[in-house]
Every structure is written in C-alpha cells, then in structure tokens.
Write an enzyme that holds these catalytic residues in place. Structure first.
Site, PDB file in Angstrom:
ATOM      1  N   ASN A   7       4.286   2.760  -0.027  1.00 13.45           N
ATOM      2  CA  ASN A   7       3.821   3.002   1.342  1.00 13.45           C
ATOM      3  C   ASN A   7       4.977   2.634   2.258  1.00 13.45           C
ATOM      4  O   ASN A   7       5.226   1.461   2.519  1.00 13.45           O
ATOM      5  CB  ASN A   7       2.581   2.155   1.638  1.00 13.45           C
ATOM      6  CG  ASN A   7       2.009   2.401   3.018  1.00 13.45           C
ATOM      7  OD1 ASN A   7       2.624   3.074   3.850  1.00 13.45           O
ATOM      8  ND2 ASN A   7       0.852   1.840   3.294  1.00 13.45           N
ATOM      9  N   ARG A  91       2.226   7.282  -0.030  1.00 14.81           N
ATOM     10  CA  ARG A  91       1.256   7.466   1.046  1.00 14.81           C
ATOM     11  C   ARG A  91       1.950   8.175   2.202  1.00 14.81           C
ATOM     12  O   ARG A  91       3.001   7.757   2.671  1.00 14.81           O
ATOM     13  CB  ARG A  91       0.730   6.123   1.537  1.00 14.81           C
ATOM     14  CG  ARG A  91      -0.265   6.285   2.686  1.00 14.81           C
ATOM     15  CD  ARG A  91      -0.417   5.013   3.491  1.00 14.81           C
ATOM     16  NE  ARG A  91      -1.333   5.224   4.612  1.00 14.81           N
ATOM     17  CZ  ARG A  91      -1.296   4.529   5.738  1.00 14.81           C
ATOM     18  NH1 ARG A  91      -0.394   3.582   5.914  1.00 14.81           N
ATOM     19  NH2 ARG A  91      -2.153   4.772   6.707  1.00 14.81           N
ATOM     20  N   HIS A 180      -7.264   7.448   7.445  1.00 22.15           N
ATOM     21  CA  HIS A 180      -7.896   6.535   6.477  1.00 22.15           C
ATOM     22  C   HIS A 180      -8.647   7.307   5.399  1.00 22.15           C
ATOM     23  O   HIS A 180      -9.568   6.780   4.766  1.00 22.15           O
ATOM     24  CB  HIS A 180      -8.885   5.571   7.156  1.00 22.15           C
ATOM     25  CG  HIS A 180      -8.271   4.677   8.177  1.00 22.15           C
ATOM     26  ND1 HIS A 180      -8.873   4.415   9.393  1.00 22.15           N
ATOM     27  CD2 HIS A 180      -7.110   3.975   8.184  1.00 22.15           C
ATOM     28  CE1 HIS A 180      -8.103   3.590  10.091  1.00 22.15           C
ATOM     29  NE2 HIS A 180      -7.026   3.307   9.379  1.00 22.15           N
ATOM     30  N   GLY A 212      -6.794  -1.302  12.774  1.00 20.36           N
ATOM     31  CA  GLY A 212      -7.183   0.058  13.127  1.00 20.36           C
ATOM     32  C   GLY A 212      -8.561   0.301  12.544  1.00 20.36           C
ATOM     33  O   GLY A 212      -8.991  -0.439  11.658  1.00 20.36           O
ATOM     34  N   ARG A 241      -5.547  -0.593  20.044  1.00 19.74           N
ATOM     35  CA  ARG A 241      -5.753   0.784  20.526  1.00 19.74           C
ATOM     36  C   ARG A 241      -7.021   0.866  21.360  1.00 19.74           C
ATOM     37  O   ARG A 241      -8.020   0.226  21.071  1.00 19.74           O
ATOM     38  CB  ARG A 241      -5.843   1.762  19.351  1.00 19.74           C
ATOM     39  CG  ARG A 241      -4.569   1.896  18.539  1.00 19.74           C
ATOM     40  CD  ARG A 241      -4.734   2.979  17.478  1.00 19.74           C
ATOM     41  NE  ARG A 241      -3.590   3.042  16.599  1.00 19.74           N
ATOM     42  CZ  ARG A 241      -3.649   2.968  15.270  1.00 19.74           C
ATOM     43  NH1 ARG A 241      -4.833   2.817  14.667  1.00 19.74           N
ATOM     44  NH2 ARG A 241      -2.556   3.044  14.540  1.00 19.74           N
ATOM     45  N   ASP A 283      -6.788  -9.918  16.829  1.00 20.61           N
ATOM     46  CA  ASP A 283      -7.352 -10.304  15.543  1.00 20.61           C
ATOM     47  C   ASP A 283      -8.831 -10.667  15.711  1.00 20.61           C
ATOM     48  O   ASP A 283      -9.179 -11.556  16.495  1.00 20.61           O
ATOM     49  CB  ASP A 283      -6.576 -11.498  14.985  1.00 20.61           C
ATOM     50  CG  ASP A 283      -6.909 -11.793  13.533  1.00 20.61           C
ATOM     51  OD1 ASP A 283      -8.106 -11.825  13.188  1.00 20.61           O
ATOM     52  OD2 ASP A 283      -5.967 -12.016  12.741  1.00 20.61           O
ATOM     53  N   GLU A 385      -6.817   1.768  -1.476  1.00 18.78           N
ATOM     54  CA  GLU A 385      -6.109   3.018  -1.226  1.00 18.78           C
ATOM     55  C   GLU A 385      -4.973   3.222  -2.222  1.00 18.78           C
ATOM     56  O   GLU A 385      -4.671   4.356  -2.614  1.00 18.78           O
ATOM     57  CB  GLU A 385      -5.584   3.025   0.205  1.00 18.78           C
ATOM     58  CG  GLU A 385      -6.705   3.033   1.241  1.00 18.78           C
ATOM     59  CD  GLU A 385      -6.229   2.761   2.658  1.00 18.78           C
ATOM     60  OE1 GLU A 385      -5.929   3.731   3.356  1.00 18.78           O
ATOM     61  OE2 GLU A 385      -6.148   1.573   3.033  1.00 18.78           O
TER      62      GLU A 385
END
Length: 402
Positions: A7, A91, A180, A212, A241, A283, A385
């Site tokens: 990744n 990825r 995702h 995210g 975000r 967080d 993942e």
C-alpha cells in the site's frame, strides 16, 4: 504462493507478506517519511522481534529495496531469497470506470491508472511509484492492482450520477465512485459466513468508520449505493473531512476569505470534521473522552458525528426497502462501543436492539452485538483489506498461468 501486498502512499509504504497456502502473515511493516534523510522502517516478522531502522530513503525504489532486504535478512527475515516472492499485490485508490475488478499489471493498466490521476491526485501517483519500484526490484514477478472503487462499479445510474449537466459526466466522468470497496466487500462476505446465510439473500449496510468513513448498501452481495462520492470528501462527517455540505458554501467562503482552490480544498479535507467542531482532535477516542467529561465542543462533535451516521443508515434502509444486517468495522467501528451504542439506540424504529454487555466485548473475530429479539443482526466485523488484496492477487496470477 507467497504474495507481497503493498500500500504505497506519497511518503509512506505499508507491506504484508502472505503465505497463501494457509493465508498466514509471514511479516509486515511500514516505511515512513519517504523523501527524507530520517526515514523510518518498522519491520515485524511473525515470531521474531520487531526491527526499527532509521536511514535516508529518498524515493519508493529505495523503500522497496530496503523492505526486500529486511524480508531476506539472515536474522530478521522470513525468506531465503527474493525469488520466493511469487507475486505482488498493490492497493490503488481510484480505478474510475476502467476497472470493475482487480487486474494484472501491464502497460495498459498503468496507462489507465495514470489517466485517473486527476480524480485521485494524492493517491494514484503514489500507487504508480510503488508499482514501478516493484518492477525494478522484482523484475519478472507478476503484479496485480486492487482498487478501492471496483466493488462499487455495480451501482446503478440512479445512484452514481449527480443531478448536474450530463455533459460533465460524458466529458470528465464526474460521478459517484465510492471508496473503501475492499473493506465493504470483505466484511459483507465475512458477515454472511458468520450468520451461515447466502449473501444473495441479505440486505446489508456496512459502516467502515475510522479517520475516514463510508457506508455502503449491499443488496444480494453487490454494492447498490455508497456514501463517498467522486472523491472521499462526500458523505459522513469524518476526522478531518467535512462530509456533505451545501456546494454553494465553497464559492461563498472563497469570496469572503479570498481563498484559492487549493486552500479551500485543504480546509474541507484536512481542517474540517471532528477536528473543526471539537477544536481539539480528529481522534474519536479524544472526542468520546471529552463527551464523557461534558466538554461542550467535544459533545457537539460527537452528536453531529453520530447523527449523520445514523441518517445514512436510515437512508440506506429506505434505499433497499429494508435491512437484515448492520456491520460496524474499521478503527472507530471496531473499537468504539460508545459510538455503536449511540447509533443503535436511535434506530429502534428499524427493530434494532443491542446487547450492552456484548457490545462492550473486544475481539479480533466477527461477533454479534444485537439481542436475540433484534429484527436486524448487528455485527462487529474486523476488516482485512490486505487479505482481500492477497487473495485477488493469488487468484489472478493463478488464472494467468492456467
């Protein structure tokens, strides 16, 4: 077959080495601060001591070489030679409309990934660097690309198109893509297996919520809608975000504050969300600590986060005309009993009931947190993942050799 999963970020590179005979992880690690003279390589071989090395790593080619050195090291390694790596899986964040599934890397694949850089300017260039660095350091080893967006290519037009002039889709492919995807795919399959029910018979809502976050409506095993859009900015309130907002806010604020396009983009992606409302942290652990202490800003951030998450769950239940399974996954979803409880308590109209004691249990395995009377199965399913990438890489390389 041994598969190296990579990744690659702009200044970091995560890796895991799998033995696909039993899908065991032989080693994993992280290279941080690529491009600096004080880069950090953390190598964790299974069954051996962790190794941390600080050195100059100025680009991805060197990062991959140092990873291989660690994997084949006589003391800290798990391989006798780089030749034991049979395939590499990467990825890639954005596959656009070019890729509706994982693919073997060739000239055409790399060309199409580059063509999508405008849609993922922070992520796709880094993926290309990782692919090319792997080609240099492991020549002849087959490589596979696995896309965050591919799982969502099953969405119908009514879900992925925006209500803007159609020419913008025709010319520039402005549409919802979602992200995702590997996580939503993995946890939905794991949930069906856990429940011992065919995924084709289930209406599932997956909540991948970390720094995210995105929700996906999965009907009959395929994605029919998802909360992130053309970019990962749309949808839920996230760590930094903004998630959904009135698009007219952008030109209004740009005009009032004399902001450039890059400045407003940075504001919405890096300085909004939980961080902006709490004024303290992005967080969720810090937010819930503040909420429990009665801090006003942390309480507001928590309530906004939970409210928006719950609204999306309700909308996807409406989109599928029902829901059989609700899954929580990723950093917040797997670890925050407080968030799960707050969301589920306010979904009683769907017949959701959670068992508070089950909700408090921490486990690395899929588990049920709903009561026997709950009309919806509520599960916590740890995502993986990297394993999806390893499995796809193994399958595609095997098929190409057949």
């Amino acid at each position: 077959m041994k598969v190296l999963v990579i990744n690659s970020g702009s200044s970091s590179l995560k890796y895991q080495l799998y033995d696909m005979t039993d899908e065991s992880v032989l080693a994993k690690g992280l290279v941080e601060r690529i491009g600096m003279d004080s880069s950090i390589l953390t190598h964790k071989p299974t069954g051996k001591d962790e190794v941390v090395e600080v050195s100059e790593i100025l680009e991805h080619n060197t990062a991959i070489r140092k990873v291989i050195d660690k994997l084949t090291d006589s003391v800290h390694g798990v391989l006798s030679s780089v030749d034991e790596i049979n395939a590499v899986g990467h990825r890639v964040v954005h596959g656009g409309e070019f890729f509706n599934e994982s693919a073997l890397v060739d000239k055409e694949a790399k060309k199409n990934i580059r063509a999508l850089i405008d849609l993922a300017p922070l992520h796709n260039p880094a993926a290309v660097m990782g692919i090319e660095a792997s080609e240099i350091n492991m020549p002849g080893v087959p490589q596979v690309v696995v896309f965050d967006t591919a799982f969502h290519q099953t969405m119908p037009e009514k879900a992925y198109l925006y209500a803007i002039p159609r020419v913008l889709y025709s010319k520039y492919k402005v549409r919802r893509y979602g992200f995702h995807g590997t996580s939503h795919y993995y946890v939905s399959l794991a949930a069906a297996e856990f429940l011992n029910k065919p995924i084709e018979d289930l209406k599932i809502i997956t909540a991948h919520i970390g720094n995210g976050g995105s929700l996906t409506a999965i009907q009959g095993g395929v994605s029919v809608d998802t909360s992130m859009g053309m970019t990962p900015l749309e949808g839920l309130m996230m760590g930094t975000r903004s998630g959904d907002l009135d698009p007219a806010i952008v030109p209004y604020v740009m005009n009032k504050e004399e902001l450039s396009v890059s400045e407003v983009n940075s504001m919405l992606n890096k300085h909004s969300g939980l961080l902006a409302i709490s004024g303290v942290s992005s967080d969720m652990r810090d937010i819930t600590d503040g909420w429990e202490k009665g801090e006003a800003n942390a309480t507001l951030a928590f309530e906004m986060y939970e409210y928006r998450l719950r609204k999306y769950i309700g909308s996807y239940a409406a989109a599928m005309n029902g829901v059989d399974v609700l899954i929580f996954t990723a950093g917040v979803g797997e670890n925050s009993a407080i968030v799960r409880k707050a969301v589920c308590e306010n979904l009683s109209y769907l017949g959701i009931e959670i068992d508070e004691e089950l909700n408090k249990i921490r486990s690395g395995d899929p588990r049920r947190i709903s009561t026997p009377n709950s009309k919806v199965e509520v599960l916590v399913v740890p995502t993986n993942e990297e394993l999806v990438i390893a499995r796809d890489t193994f399958r595609i390389v095997e098929e190409s050799n057949a």
